[in-house]
Design an enzyme around this catalytic site. Structure first.
Site, PDB file in Angstrom:
ATOM      1  N   SER A 259       0.831  -1.196   0.000  1.00 15.93           N
ATOM      2  CA  SER A 259       0.000   0.000   0.000  1.00 15.93           C
ATOM      3  C   SER A 259       0.865   1.245   0.000  1.00 15.93           C
ATOM      4  O   SER A 259       2.075   1.187   0.224  1.00 15.93           O
ATOM      5  CB  SER A 259      -0.920   0.016   1.230  1.00 15.93           C
ATOM      6  OG  SER A 259      -0.180   0.369   2.386  1.00 15.93           O
ATOM      7  N   LYS A 260       0.228   2.393  -0.235  1.00 16.20           N
ATOM      8  CA  LYS A 260       0.961   3.659  -0.236  1.00 16.20           C
ATOM      9  C   LYS A 260       1.617   3.931   1.106  1.00 16.20           C
ATOM     10  O   LYS A 260       2.592   4.669   1.187  1.00 16.20           O
ATOM     11  CB  LYS A 260       0.012   4.816  -0.587  1.00 16.20           C
ATOM     12  CG  LYS A 260      -0.212   5.001  -2.080  1.00 16.20           C
ATOM     13  CD  LYS A 260      -0.885   6.330  -2.346  1.00 16.20           C
ATOM     14  CE  LYS A 260      -0.897   6.630  -3.847  1.00 16.20           C
ATOM     15  NZ  LYS A 260      -1.432   7.960  -4.132  1.00 16.20           N
ATOM     16  N   ARG A 261       1.075   3.355   2.150  1.00 21.27           N
ATOM     17  CA  ARG A 261       1.616   3.602   3.497  1.00 21.27           C
ATOM     18  C   ARG A 261       2.888   2.819   3.772  1.00 21.27           C
ATOM     19  O   ARG A 261       3.606   3.109   4.710  1.00 21.27           O
ATOM     20  CB  ARG A 261       0.550   3.290   4.559  1.00 21.27           C
ATOM     21  CG  ARG A 261      -0.618   4.266   4.544  1.00 21.27           C
ATOM     22  CD  ARG A 261      -1.622   3.924   5.623  1.00 21.27           C
ATOM     23  NE  ARG A 261      -2.272   2.647   5.388  1.00 21.27           N
ATOM     24  CZ  ARG A 261      -3.313   2.473   4.584  1.00 21.27           C
ATOM     25  NH1 ARG A 261      -3.822   3.494   3.924  1.00 21.27           N
ATOM     26  NH2 ARG A 261      -3.859   1.277   4.431  1.00 21.27           N
TER      27      ARG A 261
END
Length: 490
Positions: A259-261
């Site tokens: 994910s982007k995180r």
């Protein structure tokens, strides 16, 4: 086989730092277009004003340029289907939505959020699919007038056909979706703003996209889009339904989608660490595709020559940072020395370099570069490898000092200094001086050179020592040995 009629698109949203999964999608589209001699359309999906920003837009374009992705139509280039930013195409979407309404392909839905939630819960309790139940599919004119009189807002929903939708995915083969799993869906918000579900296929239709290669997470929306394309064809807006290929998930730690995180998802991270675009793209291409069973290292030209989306593996691909680094290291070694020296320059200047700007010596850097090139995983490693050349004093590393400076090291350093002072100043003679010093103290070369290395460079490991001392120079080498002796005898 080349096919100049191939038209693919890469259409990211400008929302923050680009994600490596997004880059992998761009890469496969770019390689597919270039393999077929077709067209890559770069389109910006910036209709979400709350999340999109001009800064992210500029960063997106700059990232595409850094990666070497050239596009044939899109921002800064233009093309026959301009504009290529969705925020500049609102009149187009409004017109198409009205045509869908007028043609009976879409309808106004007056259901409130509370009513929808209530009916979904009831459907779940009864074991039925909980998607939209079609309540507003047929609304009598007087009922519609009553809704509007009481101030009810309405969205526009697309009317899905009451039949299964089957298509052949270029990666996954034939897929079928039954009507109960693909209910009518919203295409325009109550405030009149078009949704992704409308703007994305409308743009693909008007830009005559032939192949849609995108992430697996969008697979569930494909039957809805196919139904919309067919309606657009009947309305004369579209010519054909594109072929779809859904690319596998990129997985991170713990079998979860990257994910982007996740820190390792950020494209900027790899730029800042000094990945070469060719190295990073080579690795990303392996997340679902391979050139051959026994070749992991290849150029983008080789990828373009071989790429076929039908060879993409449908199974999730795991992101392995160690393998990415190893592949990047191979690409660093493939550079000619001049290109390598120039590629490292940003990490040899402010703000990355810990030495004063005037202390940097390009001639010394060019001399040491061939010895450094085989040692790097990423370009940012160069700073610590060559700092001994440009700092007034070597970097302090107490762990290295404690490891190398054992009992008797002062005596060894005094002997080494004497022999270095008398030696010719080239790598071979410097090595002979250290070997001779070690022999006088009953030490093999490995043990003898460790105190010298730490005295001069500050570290127990680094670039080839004798070549490093040759480039550093006799005067600075002896001064550092003197400083180490002073510290040992203090």
């Amino acid at each position: 086989m080349a096919n100049a009629n191939v038209r693919v698109r890469f259409c990211p949203s400008p929302t923050g730092n680009p994600h490596v999964g997004l880059v992998r999608t761009a890469l496969f589209n770019w390689a597919f277009a270039r393999h077929h001699g077709g067209t890559l359309v770069f389109r910006i999906e910036d209709t979400d004003a709350a999340r999109d920003s001009e800064e992210s837009y500029e960063q997106l374009l700059e990232s595409m340029r850094w990666l070497g992705f050239d596009w044939d139509e899109g921002p800064e280039i233009g093309g026959p289907h301009a504009p290529y930013r969705q925020s500049q195409r609102m009149d187009i979407y409004k017109d198409v939505a009205q045509k869908l309404l007028d043609g009976g392909y879409a309808y106004r839905c007056y259901c409130t959020a509370e009513e929808l939630d209530e009916r979904r819960e009831a459907a779940r309790a009864a074991g039925r699919p909980s998607g939209y139940d079609g309540k507003c599919r047929v609304v009598a004119p007087e009922q519609q007038a009553a809704y509007e009189a009481e101030g009810r807002a309405s969205i526009v929903r697309f009317r899905m056909p009451d039949e299964a939708i089957t298509f052949t995915d270029l990666v996954r083969g034939e897929l079928t979706f039954t009507p109960e799993n693909v209910p009518d869906y919203g295409i325009v918000r109550a405030n009149g703003a078009p949704l992704y579900t409308l703007v994305n296929p409308v743009d693909d239709a008007l830009m005559e996209i032939t192949h849609v290669l995108r992430g697996e997470d969008l697979l569930s929306s494909t039957p809805r889009q196919i139904a919309l394309y067919k309606a657009l064809i009947e309305l004369g807006v579209a010519k054909t339904v594109p072929q779809f290929g859904h690319l596998p998930y990129v997985m991170g730690e713990g079998n979860k989608k990257l994910s982007k995180r996740d820190p390792q998802a950020s494209l900027n991270l790899y730029r800042e660490r000094g990945f070469l675009p060719a190295g990073l793209l080579n690795y990303l291409s392996l997340l679902g595709w391979s050139l051959s069973a026994d070749q992991d290292i290849f150029s983008m030209d080789e990828m373009v020559a071989a790429f076929d989306v039908k060879d993409v593996n449908a199974n999730p691909a795991r992101f392995d940072l160690k393998k990415a680094e190893a592949i990047n290291a191979d690409h660093i070694r493939q550079l000619d020395v001049k290109a390598f020296a120039e590629a490292c320059e940003p990490w040899l200047r402010a703000p990355h370099a810990p030495w004063a700007p005037e202390a940097f010596d390009w001639a010394a850097w060019e001399a040491i570069a061939p010895h450094a090139q085989t040692r790097l995983t990423v370009l940012s490693d160069i700073t610590a490898n060559v700092d001994f050349l440009f700092l007034e004093e070597p970097a302090e590393d107490e762990a290295s000092w404690a490891k190398a400076m054992k009992e008797g090291s002062d005596a060894l350093l005094r002997t080494a200094r004497e022999k270095l002072a008398a030696a010719d100043w080239d790598a071979e003679a410097i090595k002979a001086a250290v070997v001779a010093a070690g022999e006088e103290h009953g030490l093999k070369l490995g043990k003898a050179q460790a105190p010298v290395r730490v005295a001069v460079t500050g570290r127990t490991v680094g670039l080839p020592l004798f070549e490093s001392l040759e480039i550093l120079g006799r005067e600075r080498t002896l001064a550092r040995v003197d400083a180490a002796l002073a510290k040992l005898t203090a």
